[in-house]
Design a protein around this motif. Structure first.
Motif, PDB file in Angstrom:
ATOM      1  N   ALA A   1       9.680  86.590  18.351  1.00 35.21           N
ATOM      2  CA  ALA A   1      10.331  87.674  17.601  1.00 35.21           C
ATOM      3  C   ALA A   1      11.342  87.121  16.606  1.00 35.21           C
ATOM      4  CB  ALA A   1      11.001  88.655  18.562  1.00 35.21           C
ATOM      5  N   VAL A   2      12.111  86.125  17.013  1.00 38.75           N
ATOM      6  CA  VAL A   2      13.086  85.501  16.109  1.00 38.75           C
ATOM      7  C   VAL A   2      12.351  84.840  14.942  1.00 38.75           C
ATOM      8  CG1 VAL A   2      14.760  83.609  15.888  1.00 38.75           C
ATOM      9  CG2 VAL A   2      14.901  85.188  17.825  1.00 38.75           C
ATOM     10  N   GLN A   3      11.280  84.120  15.245  1.00 35.99           N
ATOM     11  CA  GLN A   3      10.506  83.451  14.186  1.00 35.99           C
ATOM     12  C   GLN A   3       9.935  84.467  13.200  1.00 35.99           C
ATOM     13  OE1 GLN A   3       7.743  81.248  16.608  1.00 35.99           O
ATOM     14  NE2 GLN A   3       8.972  79.389  16.492  1.00 35.99           N
ATOM     15  N   ILE A   4       9.411  85.578  13.718  1.00 32.39           N
ATOM     16  CA  ILE A   4       8.859  86.618  12.851  1.00 32.39           C
ATOM     17  C   ILE A   4       9.952  87.200  11.962  1.00 32.39           C
ATOM     18  CG2 ILE A   4       7.879  88.952  12.808  1.00 32.39           C
ATOM     19  CD1 ILE A   4       6.287  88.133  15.358  1.00 32.39           C
ATOM     20  N   SER A   5      11.095  87.547  12.558  1.00 34.10           N
ATOM     21  CA  SER A   5      12.170  88.176  11.789  1.00 34.10           C
ATOM     22  C   SER A   5      12.744  87.236  10.734  1.00 34.10           C
ATOM     23  CB  SER A   5      13.268  88.684  12.713  1.00 34.10           C
ATOM     24  OG  SER A   5      13.928  87.614  13.347  1.00 34.10           O
ATOM     25  N   GLN A   6      12.636  85.932  10.941  1.00 26.46           N
ATOM     26  CA  GLN A   6      13.127  84.944   9.975  1.00 26.46           C
ATOM     27  C   GLN A   6      12.028  84.471   9.018  1.00 26.46           C
ATOM     28  OE1 GLN A   6      14.818  81.896  12.488  1.00 26.46           O
ATOM     29  NE2 GLN A   6      16.678  83.081  12.866  1.00 26.46           N
ATOM     30  N   GLY A   7      10.838  85.033   9.158  1.00 25.72           N
ATOM     31  CA  GLY A   7       9.729  84.648   8.286  1.00 25.72           C
ATOM     32  C   GLY A   7       9.230  83.240   8.527  1.00 25.72           C
ATOM     33  N   ARG A   8       9.447  82.735   9.735  1.00 28.15           N
ATOM     34  CA  ARG A   8       9.043  81.360  10.065  1.00 28.15           C
ATOM     35  C   ARG A   8       7.777  81.338  10.921  1.00 28.15           C
ATOM     36  NH1 ARG A   8      12.317  78.395  13.259  1.00 28.15           N
ATOM     37  NH2 ARG A   8      13.296  80.199  14.190  1.00 28.15           N
ATOM     38  N   VAL A   9       6.775  82.039  10.491  1.00 25.09           N
ATOM     39  CA  VAL A   9       5.530  82.085  11.248  1.00 25.09           C
ATOM     40  C   VAL A   9       4.449  81.424  10.417  1.00 25.09           C
ATOM     41  CG1 VAL A   9       3.820  83.573  12.348  1.00 25.09           C
ATOM     42  CG2 VAL A   9       6.221  84.229  12.356  1.00 25.09           C
ATOM     43  N   GLU A  10       3.900  80.373  10.941  1.00 24.07           N
ATOM     44  CA  GLU A  10       2.814  79.688  10.258  1.00 24.07           C
ATOM     45  C   GLU A  10       1.501  80.103  10.907  1.00 24.07           C
ATOM     46  OE1 GLU A  10       2.994  75.522   9.445  1.00 24.07           O
ATOM     47  OE2 GLU A  10       5.192  75.558   9.460  1.00 24.07           O
ATOM     48  N   PRO A  11       0.586  80.607  10.108  1.00 28.99           N
ATOM     49  CA  PRO A  11      -0.714  80.981  10.668  1.00 28.99           C
ATOM     50  C   PRO A  11      -1.419  79.761  11.248  1.00 28.99           C
ATOM     51  CG  PRO A  11      -0.476  81.751   8.407  1.00 28.99           C
ATOM     52  CD  PRO A  11       0.683  80.852   8.687  1.00 28.99           C
TER      53      PRO A  11
END
Length: 162
Positions: A130-140
């Protein structure tokens, strides 16, 4: 094809009734939600069956695919987490392979670990996501396995396969 599909669904439903899988105090299509960090997760639980004052989360799978069992386990553990946070006592969680049950004329189900340890472990993992998603730090990280079970794969530019 449509008529054949409807006939098959009716046959499976009839067999599930004969196996008494639809009996008892059963809440179907139970909407639930869970907040992890600043992310709201919403879902619909196929069913919650009450047995001796405690509830069992039940998910129906048309067909169980062995490469998706980890996803099924996580899905039911998330449902269990949401219900436990609402104060609903749970005695278990399971998914039922509806087609296999109907064909075998016996219940084909898999129990899922919803122990406090499992729920705590999953919560920790999901809060990090959730933290990664909210910070835009999600790599496909697409793969055939993940794309086959993804709800948005049809519109995803990273999709692997057809």
């Amino acid at each position: 094809d449509e008529i054949r599909s409807q006939k098959r669904i009716a046959e499976v439903a009839f067999e599930l009734q004969n196996l008494r899988l639809l009996d008892g105090n059963y809440q179907a299509e139970l909407r639930t939600s869970l907040v992890l960090g600043n992310i709201l997760i919403q879902g619909t639980i196929d069913g919650v069956l009450e047995i001796d004052g405690a509830s069992v989360v039940r998910d129906w799978k048309t067909n169980v695919h062995s490469h998706l069992t980890e996803k099924y386990d996580q899905q039911l553990a998330l449902y269990a987490m949401a219900l436990k946070e609402k104060g609903i006592p749970l005695s278990g969680a399971e998914y039922v392979d509806a087609s296999a049950s109907a064909k075998a004329k016996s219940v084909k189900k898999t129990e899922v670990d919803i122990s406090d340890e499992r729920i705590t472990e999953l919560r920790t993992k999901m809060e990090k996501v959730a933290v990664q998603i909210s910070q835009g730090r999600v790599e496909p990280r697409p793969s055939q396995k993940s794309c086959d079970s993804c709800d948005v794969s049809r519109i995803c530019s990273y999709r692997v396969g057809g």
